[in-house]
Design an enzyme around this catalytic site. Sequence first.
Site, PDB file in Angstrom:
ATOM      1  CG  HIS A 287      33.085  34.702  -0.902  1.00  0.00           C
ATOM      2  ND1 HIS A 287      32.219  34.297  -1.882  1.00  0.00           N
ATOM      3  CD2 HIS A 287      33.055  33.728   0.030  1.00  0.00           C
ATOM      4  CE1 HIS A 287      31.682  33.139  -1.546  1.00  0.00           C
ATOM      5  NE2 HIS A 287      32.184  32.765  -0.396  1.00  0.00           N
TER       6      HIS A 287
ATOM      7  CG  ASN B 117      28.022  31.126  -2.450  1.00  0.00           C
ATOM      8  OD1 ASN B 117      28.410  30.071  -2.935  1.00  0.00           O
ATOM      9  ND2 ASN B 117      28.604  31.678  -1.404  1.00  0.00           N
TER      10      ASN B 117
END
Length: 292
Positions: free
Chosen positions: A141, A191
Amino acid sequence: MSSLKTIGIIGAGQMGCGIAHVSAMAGYKVHIYDLAQDRIESGLATINGNLARQVASGKMTDEERKAALGRITGSNDLNDLAQVDLAIEAATEDESVKRKIYAQVCPVLKPEAILATNTSSLSITRLASATDRPERFMGIHFMNPVPVMKLVELVRGIATEESTFSAAKAYVTSLEKTITVAEDFPAFIVNRILLPMINEAIYTLYEGVGTVDAIDTAMKLGANHPMGPLQLADFIGLDTCLSIMQVLHDGLADSKYRPCPLLVKYVEAGWLGRKSGRGFYDYRGEVPVPTR
Ligand code: CAA
């Protein structure tokens, strides 16, 4: 460089192009696949523009820019992914889209190739189960803008083999990024923390506590954030922000993750932030103007 030599990127959006950019800079051969040829062309133009910025600021020479660009190809033919050692899926944050891509890509990839996803929130274990290679599947990511942000999160699924993890680790290290390892829970680390903050900023706007300008100025100057949370939401894409909040809300079943109705409204309007020209700011003029 790692033992991987050729990187395939699935999706020529801002993340796919950023990953192609840093991989080519590190010496990898890169192939970008996207359904739409015009997206590939505009993606290659963006990469060139961002490489040129780095030349302008003295981070690389013009020869290095040309060499990096020369290592990147793009096409809308899936078969061109047959030679890659690592394919990174950077498609839209929609599980059904990702599943469809895996069904088409897996038969084309070499059996020993690693397939990774740049998902910002979805379960790696569940996505892996939609492939023919859960042991050679994991989350890599990247953060946006990829050429600037130093962090990459690595996420194993339940079946990810150690050899897959170490190959991914060597690849990311060769890009001169710092790795953080997250367990496979909704939205991982960055996140899980960042998106509730952005969602809260949108509630702050929704409840009339402050204007767009007041909220962003408060967080930029009061908390030293490089961008205000609403500016950052527009930068990430409001559709992506909403998907991540939905994954947190569904996956953790806690009302504290309830997506703000104003975020939902902007997405329903197609006001997705910078990429669509309008979000919490209107980008269609010379300077961004707050939309409320
Ligand atoms: N490619 C290459 N270089 C870039 C670039 C790009 N796309 N964007 C910016 N840069 C470079 C600029 O050329 C400039 O380089 P120099 O310092 O060498 O001149 C440097 O980055 C700073 O850029 P700017 O001067 O244009 O603007 P800035 O100082 O306002 O910084 C920013 C821009 C780096 C984007 C900064 O505002 C920032 O860090 N913002 C927060 C970004 C962030 O939080 N990202 C994470 C989002 S969350 C995520 O990605 C996870 C997810 O799954 C949703």
